[in-house]
Design an enzyme around this catalytic site. Sequence first.
Site, PDB file in Angstrom:
ATOM      1  N   THR A 335      32.454 -72.122  65.292  1.00  0.00           N
ATOM      2  CA  THR A 335      32.613 -73.761  65.334  1.00  0.00           C
ATOM      3  C   THR A 335      33.286 -74.059  64.085  1.00  0.00           C
ATOM      4  O   THR A 335      33.545 -73.438  63.229  1.00  0.00           O
ATOM      5  CB  THR A 335      31.070 -74.293  65.362  1.00  0.00           C
ATOM      6  OG1 THR A 335      31.036 -75.690  65.098  1.00  0.00           O
ATOM      7  CG2 THR A 335      30.509 -73.823  63.913  1.00  0.00           C
ATOM      8  N   HIS A 387      18.501 -63.121  59.671  1.00  0.00           N
ATOM      9  CA  HIS A 387      18.050 -61.994  58.560  1.00  0.00           C
ATOM     10  C   HIS A 387      17.096 -61.048  59.301  1.00  0.00           C
ATOM     11  O   HIS A 387      16.900 -60.221  58.536  1.00  0.00           O
ATOM     12  CB  HIS A 387      17.557 -62.678  57.281  1.00  0.00           C
ATOM     13  CG  HIS A 387      17.786 -61.983  56.070  1.00  0.00           C
ATOM     14  ND1 HIS A 387      18.396 -60.663  56.214  1.00  0.00           N
ATOM     15  CD2 HIS A 387      18.132 -62.227  54.937  1.00  0.00           C
ATOM     16  CE1 HIS A 387      18.688 -60.087  54.798  1.00  0.00           C
ATOM     17  NE2 HIS A 387      18.411 -61.067  54.152  1.00  0.00           N
TER      18      HIS A 387
END
Length: 416
Positions: A335, A387
């Site tokens: 993006t 994560h």
Amino acid sequence: MSTIEVRVPQLPESVADATLVAWRKQPGDAVSRDENLVDLETDKVVLEVPAPVSGVLRELKVANGTTVTGGQVLAVIEEGATAAAGAAPAVAADVGRRPGEVAAPRESADTRKESDKLAPSVRRLVEEHKLAPTDIAGSGRDGRITKGDVLSHIADKGAAPVAAPAPASKPAAAAAAPSLPAGQRDERRVPMTRLRARIAERLVQAQSTAAMLTTFNEVDLKAVNELRARYKEKFEKEHGARLGFMSFFVKACVEALKRFPVVNASVDGNDIVYHEYYDVGVAVSTERGLIVPVLRNADQLGFGEIEKSVVGYATRAREGQLTLEELTGGTFTITNGGVFGSLLSTPILNMPQSAILGMHKIQERPVVVDGQVVVRPMMYLALSYDHRLVDGKEAVQFLVSVKDSLEDPARLMLQI
């Protein structure tokens, strides 16, 4: 003469239903085969439903704003008939409007022709405010009318609301009430579009599902700028597209994904799914919201193919012409908030992907190179990652790999 039913086309498995946005024809109108009759909005795209035959539209079965499903009957066409002079039957015309709406004057041929050229979001705004497209000056490509043009036209045309008549009598205490500041203080409540509601749902899902973290770095784009300047004309002549930055970033990301496959993976329950292909999504901002068309097998595309695909996607996205297949899937997303002036941001994951790269504004800054302070075109990079499966070490090394490839583009050619 026979009658033909117009039905909702078969929707993909990932799309349960659609919303009927606007009828392009009214009962009594002549229609031609393959002419657009109605716009249906799904979670991702606006679908146009064409007339299956030529004839006259006799009846609308579904009103604007209704949720419809695949195969549902929308209207009835009398095949081979010709439109009768005069107005269409009022009862039939009422079906195409929401309850409480007042019948608007029928459009002229010129007005309808101009309306058919509008993007669905612009068309909806024009119809909500009962405007004639021929009265609005277009600033878009080939004179197309944009959402900004419509809003400017509304602002120029707007007038102060008529004051309501005062009550016959008021308590004496009312005279002491503090006066309100001058100026309008209106509010307007509108329902979310299907796309906006879907975007909201997916963003909340990403925040509540993933263990999201962002790591940052910066990249010197001097070498990329020099390559673009050196081969700009030859590249455009050869490939029919300008040599932009996105092809360099896509290539750099693909090479980094090959080195760190977990960044190209996704979580499915208690499993990690490693994708052995590289489908890179490129976020595109449209008037309806942010959408992400996908570059399939990006590792097999050349710089020219990437640039042409990105430009084509962006153009068709803003015109509402992308297909569901082009917006489905993806293993990694890029993006670019820099096109709007963003210097730094933390992009949100495009679930179920495990990472997204954020590009930002290129800004000349003083940096130290070989002990000397020099001015270089610098960009901050941000990598948001999940994560749950990507460790900090892998995320940082991935971003360093992207940085190294962009600062020495020869690496992309040699794949080192």
